[in-house]
Write an enzyme that holds these catalytic residues in place. Sequence first.
Site, PDB file in Angstrom:
ATOM      1  N   ASP A  99      -0.400  -8.953  -2.362  1.00  0.00           N
ATOM      2  CA  ASP A  99      -1.065  -8.295  -3.472  1.00  0.00           C
ATOM      3  C   ASP A  99      -1.609  -9.367  -4.395  1.00  0.00           C
ATOM      4  OD1 ASP A  99      -0.443  -5.733  -2.758  1.00  0.00           O
ATOM      5  OD2 ASP A  99       1.483  -5.745  -3.792  1.00  0.00           O
ATOM      6  N   ASP A 126       4.535  -3.021  -3.963  1.00  0.00           N
ATOM      7  CA  ASP A 126       5.367  -2.607  -5.086  1.00  0.00           C
ATOM      8  C   ASP A 126       5.426  -1.083  -5.240  1.00  0.00           C
ATOM      9  OD1 ASP A 126       2.733  -2.424  -5.833  1.00  0.00           O
ATOM     10  OD2 ASP A 126       2.856  -3.838  -7.492  1.00  0.00           O
ATOM     11  N   ASP A 132       3.303   1.959  -0.940  1.00  0.00           N
ATOM     12  CA  ASP A 132       3.305   0.743  -0.139  1.00  0.00           C
ATOM     13  C   ASP A 132       4.414   0.747   0.906  1.00  0.00           C
ATOM     14  OD1 ASP A 132       1.174  -0.241  -1.483  1.00  0.00           O
ATOM     15  OD2 ASP A 132       2.345  -1.476  -2.868  1.00  0.00           O
TER      16      ASP A 132
END
Length: 885
Positions: free
Chosen positions: A344, A618, A622
Amino acid sequence: MKHYFMSTAEVLNATGSSEGGLTSAEAGRRLGQNGPNRLEEGKKSTLFGRILAQISDPMVLVLIAAAVISGITAYLSGESLSDVFIILFVVVLNTALGVIQESKAEAAIEALKEMAAATSKVLRDGRVVHIKSEELVVGDIVLLEAGDAVPADGRLISCFSLKVEEAALTGESVPVEKTDAALDGREGDIPLGDRVNMVYMGSAVVYGRGTMVVTATGMNTEMGKIAHAITTAQEGETPLQKKLAQLSRILTALVLSICVVMFGVSILRHFLSSPVPGTDLLDTLLGSFMLAVSLAVAAIPEGLVAVVTIVLSIGVTKMSRRNAIIRKLTAVETLGCTQIICTDKTGTLTQNRMTVVESSCGDEKLLATSLALCSDAELNEEGQAEGDPTQAAVVNYANRLGLPKNELTKNYPRVAEIPFDSGRKLMTTLHQKPEGGYIQHTTGAPDVVIAKCTGYLENGQVLPMTEDKRQFFLSENKRLADKALRVLAAGCRNWDTQPATLTPEDENDLVFLGLVGMIDPVREEVPAAIEQCRAAGIRPVMITGDHKDTAAAIAMQLGIITDRSQVITGAMLDEISDEDFINNVEHYGVYARVKPEHKTRIVNAWRNRGYITAMTGDGVNDAPSIKNADIGIGMGITGTDVTKNVADMILADDNFATIVSAVEEGRRIYDNIRKSIQFLLSSNLSEVISIFLATLLGFTILKPAHILFINLITDSLPALALGLEKGEADIMKRNPRNPREGIFAGGVGFGVFYQGIMVSLLTLAAYFIGERIENGEWRIVNSDDGMTMAFLTMSMAEIFHSYNMRSQYGSIFRIKSHNFYLFGSMILSFILTAVVIYVPFLRDMFGFTAISFKENMIALALAILVIPIVELVKLVQRRTAAKKA
Ligand code: ADP
Ligand code: MG
């Protein structure tokens, strides 16, 4: 009456709580009374159980049998019982060490679990505090939001678009929409799946937020009732551990059968070779039995599995100190093979400390008001916004313009909301206006918001949106995004009356208010970590919900991509077929404006191409991609319980650099384990060859007690110390290891082979020189001097050889790091060897003889030869490798 039939006031009353929660004193009292909020685990293994497990090892059983038999014969023939003592001593020591090691390894894993333990947000003394979920008690008021695992059973007392997934209890995987209203009825029972105002431990909040008052904890929860005593998920063994355990079993079985055959043959020989009167059967039996035992002791790598377990458990403890918390032991090995890290952007590559630095709008005050109202962040006493960084940034921004959030909400109380989710990329709130009527604020990704606007603001007037204006706003968005800013847009919509429900359908017909751009500085350590990835043959891939241009700007700055064609958006991804995508996946380095579903597709594409892939995450959505990755990485700070629960590893600091250091650690651990394995197996091989050749030639080179001593002291200690070796200098300069290669790949098999032969030849040489000195001529007979020298040479050779193993191919004279454990184990081994050879009482016990100074020196000189020999082989290996390259 059941909790779900009660009104809010009644439940609070029934649980002895109040709107402001419990006082900490009362909570403490209840915790003491009812115990922690935790499901009972399966029985832990007891000390006795552990000892039993150690003793039931086939190796140990062989030793015990050997001790008993030699005890009986010694007693019958009136000889000394020294062999029995030595063997029993080794058995006891081995068991004790085994038990200690196992307990330590377990404690290390236990400590990790503690670090990853779940926490809850509760109201105590009227304030929100974070506590360990284990400390929850009945009556606690818990705040729930998307991504949280429900920590106990509870009745909802407030609820905003709350959806909960209860598959663990009901088997129904579609999330259930919850309410805070009392259910109809006063009596009877409602099936669990229909109790829509209750939430249960073991389910997960997937959307919205709410508060509950705890009605049951620990074993009293519905979960506790189903799983009366759940055994915690078995700490799976890693592939390497499995392979080694298998190898040990095969070797043990092989050796034991060879021993049985040898034993049989010698008995047969006794009867066939016209029994000489005087040699009695018992002697032959005993002789061949002891030989079989020596062989068994020599060949079975007792230390192997233990060394690996210890090195792994020390490794994970070390990793946790560097902020990488391993949840599944297998991850340690896989980390070392990682080829792709999908990460990310926000919070992992960047600091997630958003600050609004630029805006583009008609009326800045209106824009700021809209953004701040449509945010869950609140100002604290110091005037700083707290909450999600993006949402906090806009609240701080409004505050700087003289619009504090608390005053805004006083004038415009929030009456409904649709929470932000990274699929929609929008958030909406509805507010009552002081002058009457309602206003809706919708904020989110500019491209999405602008598409939903039908008007815009100019000079205090609402004008209809034109195509030109839309293009202009989009170009403003690009202008900000190109500066690597995260851009947020706001729009509003008036309502005369409050709509009955607020749904994403209402995020439409908006008046465009403007854009803000916020910086999110790159984490300091990240550029170096990316550089390290490159050198280590690992490819970092950036994934973000942010705009393409923002993503590209940051990725270029970080060196993740070199040109903009390597950026692809979620929308473009949707256009590409799976097959095309898999074939081109190597081309893309940045994924922008993605939805969580895309992450699963990305991981699968890489894995499809055979790459070992790590993926961070997170949010709740996900979880699937984390599960699919070879290494799923959860965020310790911003991560939700749901993703943490499926992750293999958790980053305590959310930092990309931590992933890289975990990879380094994973490589180091695997390297070291390989060194230990090569060392242990080569020394076992040398023992087997020596005994085998000696038996063939008809003399005893070493007795079982000697082999035991060498295995326990001069083998196990250095092998452990090798496991603690610091990483070799080039550890992050080589390509990732191929995960499909076996233990003996990469020169380990060859190393075991030639080093085993080397040590056995040196040992045999020592024996014959000793024999020559004792008898004055070369003969093949039993010799005490020979045996003593062979022992000295072999044990010293092992010690020196452990130094060789510090590097697989590099010269040991070039290693800059120091391994104090290895040095210590060397000194200890020296002393202990000297003690059994030179202390008269022990010398007699071991059956050694006092050898001369010259003999000592020769034995030592032979042992030291292992260093130049191995250095020479390494030199040749390096030369050939260089020629090939
Ligand atoms: P990331 O992967 O960078 O965290 P997100 O999916 O969370 O991306 O966000 C995508 C976009 O949605 C951001 O670029 C921003 O424009 C917008 N956004 C992010 N958080 C919020 C929020 N809380 N409210 C409104 N819009 C948001
Ligand atoms: Mg985000």
